[in-house]
Design a protein around this motif. Structure first.
Motif, short mmCIF file in Angstrom:
data_model
loop_
_atom_site.label_atom_id
_atom_site.label_comp_id
_atom_site.label_asym_id
_atom_site.label_seq_id
_atom_site.Cartn_x
_atom_site.Cartn_y
_atom_site.Cartn_z
N SER A 1 0.59 -1.10 0.05
CA SER A 1 0.16 0.01 -0.10
C SER A 1 0.88 1.28 -0.03
N ARG A 2 0.38 2.30 -0.35
CA ARG A 2 0.88 3.57 -0.39
C ARG A 2 0.64 4.18 0.92
N ILE A 3 1.55 4.80 1.67
CA ILE A 3 1.52 5.62 2.84
C ILE A 3 1.04 7.03 2.45
N PRO A 4 0.54 7.72 3.48
CA PRO A 4 0.22 9.11 3.48
C PRO A 4 1.21 10.00 2.90
N THR A 5 0.69 11.18 2.35
CA THR A 5 1.71 12.06 1.81
C THR A 5 2.71 12.73 2.80
N GLU A 6 3.53 13.28 2.46
CA GLU A 6 4.41 14.06 3.56
C GLU A 6 3.67 14.98 4.30
N PRO A 7 2.91 15.94 3.62
CA PRO A 7 2.03 16.89 4.29
C PRO A 7 1.00 16.11 5.49
N GLN A 8 0.43 15.25 5.00
CA GLN A 8 -0.33 14.26 5.74
C GLN A 8 0.39 13.87 6.93
N LEU A 9 1.56 13.16 6.92
CA LEU A 9 2.24 12.70 8.04
C LEU A 9 2.70 13.55 8.75
N VAL A 10 3.15 15.00 8.38
CA VAL A 10 3.51 15.94 9.13
C VAL A 10 2.17 16.46 10.17
N GLU A 11 1.05 16.40 9.61
CA GLU A 11 -0.07 16.67 10.49
C GLU A 11 -0.48 15.48 11.37
N ALA A 12 -0.51 14.42 10.83
CA ALA A 12 -0.90 13.12 11.41
C ALA A 12 0.29 12.92 12.93
N LEU A 13 1.52 13.09 12.44
CA LEU A 13 2.52 12.80 13.57
C LEU A 13 2.72 14.14 14.50
N GLY A 14 2.39 15.23 13.84
CA GLY A 14 2.80 16.39 14.71
C GLY A 14 4.43 16.59 14.83
N VAL A 15 5.05 16.40 13.59
CA VAL A 15 6.45 16.69 13.45
C VAL A 15 6.85 17.63 12.35
N GLY A 16 7.67 18.05 12.26
CA GLY A 16 8.29 18.90 11.00
C GLY A 16 8.45 18.22 9.82
N ARG A 17 8.33 18.90 8.36
CA ARG A 17 8.62 18.20 7.12
C ARG A 17 9.67 17.49 7.28
N ASN A 18 11.07 17.92 7.62
CA ASN A 18 12.36 17.82 7.51
C ASN A 18 12.44 16.35 8.39
N THR A 19 11.83 16.18 9.57
CA THR A 19 11.61 14.97 10.36
C THR A 19 11.04 13.75 9.53
N VAL A 20 10.05 14.20 8.96
CA VAL A 20 9.43 13.14 8.36
C VAL A 20 10.10 12.63 7.12
N ARG A 21 10.65 13.55 6.46
CA ARG A 21 11.57 13.23 5.15
C ARG A 21 12.60 12.43 5.66
N GLU A 22 13.29 12.59 6.77
CA GLU A 22 14.22 11.91 7.30
C GLU A 22 13.98 10.58 7.79
N ALA A 23 12.91 10.36 8.53
CA ALA A 23 12.28 9.09 8.83
C ALA A 23 11.88 8.27 7.74
N VAL A 24 11.24 8.85 6.70
CA VAL A 24 10.85 8.11 5.56
C VAL A 24 12.24 7.44 4.76
N ARG A 25 13.18 8.33 4.81
CA ARG A 25 14.49 7.90 3.83
C ARG A 25 15.35 6.91 4.68
N ALA A 26 15.13 6.90 6.18
CA ALA A 26 15.65 6.04 6.82
C ALA A 26 15.04 4.60 6.53
N LEU A 27 13.84 4.72 6.62
CA LEU A 27 12.93 3.53 6.45
C LEU A 27 12.83 2.94 5.14
N ALA A 28 13.49 3.70 3.95
CA ALA A 28 13.55 3.48 2.60
C ALA A 28 14.82 2.81 2.53
N HIS A 29 15.85 3.40 3.02
CA HIS A 29 17.10 2.56 3.27
C HIS A 29 17.19 1.28 3.74
#
Length: 226
Positions: free
Chosen positions: A36-64
């Motif tokens: 499945s496709r996970i929510p978009t970056e803005p949706q994750l920012v809102e859902a998790l209550g963290v910044g865009r860069n934090t979401v981006r780094e977390a997604v990058r780590a899980l992709a790696h």
């Protein structure tokens, strides 16, 4: 030091790690199943209550780590919930495309057989939608769009088999699978390269495991010269 009783924000590294943990927990809980496709970056920012860069780094780590896969123009998808799938994915390189076809055949034939036995009304609706999207992409003549739509249909067949381990293993070859389809298209969607999957979906709908397996195998026949 925190001021006016407001707790200090955790260090950035810790925020990223906490976000990785939250994403992993949601994946493991089945909120975002494999494929499945996970929510978009803005949706994750809102859902998790963290910044865009934090979401981006977390997604990058899980992709790696091989848990997520970022597909340009399509989004980010769950491809694994454990460490096995990334190991499999790393072994399926461009010089082993013939092996990818054989692995696809093993997975997809059994998935079609199981799907014919276990499909639900929701599965059939998903298959119909995926088949329609695949045909629309073909008519549009855009190779990249068609490859993604084709992958989505096969993933829907695997999902209809209702076997979690099969879904995870199949997702692990997703990138390699799309490369085989891209290679088969040869850069253009010409009539001689079109493969009708309507009969496969019809066999699953009819609840005929043997026919579904034959249809799934038909377009993955090994090259006699291989």
């Amino acid at each position: 030091m925190a001021k006016l009783g407001i707790p200090a924000a955790p260090p950035r590294g810790r925020r990223i790690q906490e976000t990785i943990t939250q994403l992993r927990q949601r994946i493991l809980a089945g909120e975002w199943p494999v494929g499945s496709r996970i929510p978009t970056e803005p949706q994750l920012v809102e859902a998790l209550g963290v910044g865009r860069n934090t979401v981006r780094e977390a997604v990058r780590a899980l992709a790696h780590a091989g848990v997520l896969e970022c597909r340009q123009g399509s989004g980010t998808y769950v491809i694994s919930t454990d460490e096995l799938a990334p190991v499999v994915a790393r072994r399926l390189t461009d010089d082993r495309m013939a092996e990818v076809i054989e692995v696809r055949r093993a997975f997809e034939v059994e998935a079609a057989r199981l799907a014919a036995r276990r499909r639900t009304p929701a599965d059939l609706a998903a298959l119909d939608d995926a088949l329609a999207a695949r045909e629309a992409a073909w008519r549009g003549g855009r190779v990249a769009e068609f490859v993604e739509a084709d992958a989505a249909l096969h993933t829907a067949v695997v999902a209809a088999a209702h076997n979690g381990m099969l879904a995870e293993l199949y997702a692990s070859i997703g990138a390699a699978m799309r490369r085989t389809v891209t290679q088969a298209m040869g850069g253009a969607l010409t009539p001689d390269r079109h493969v009708d999957h309507a009969r496969l979906v019809a066999a699953i709908r009819a609840g005929d495991p043997d026919l579904a397996a034959r249809e799934a195998a038909a377009f993955l026949e090994p090259d006699p010269g291989a």
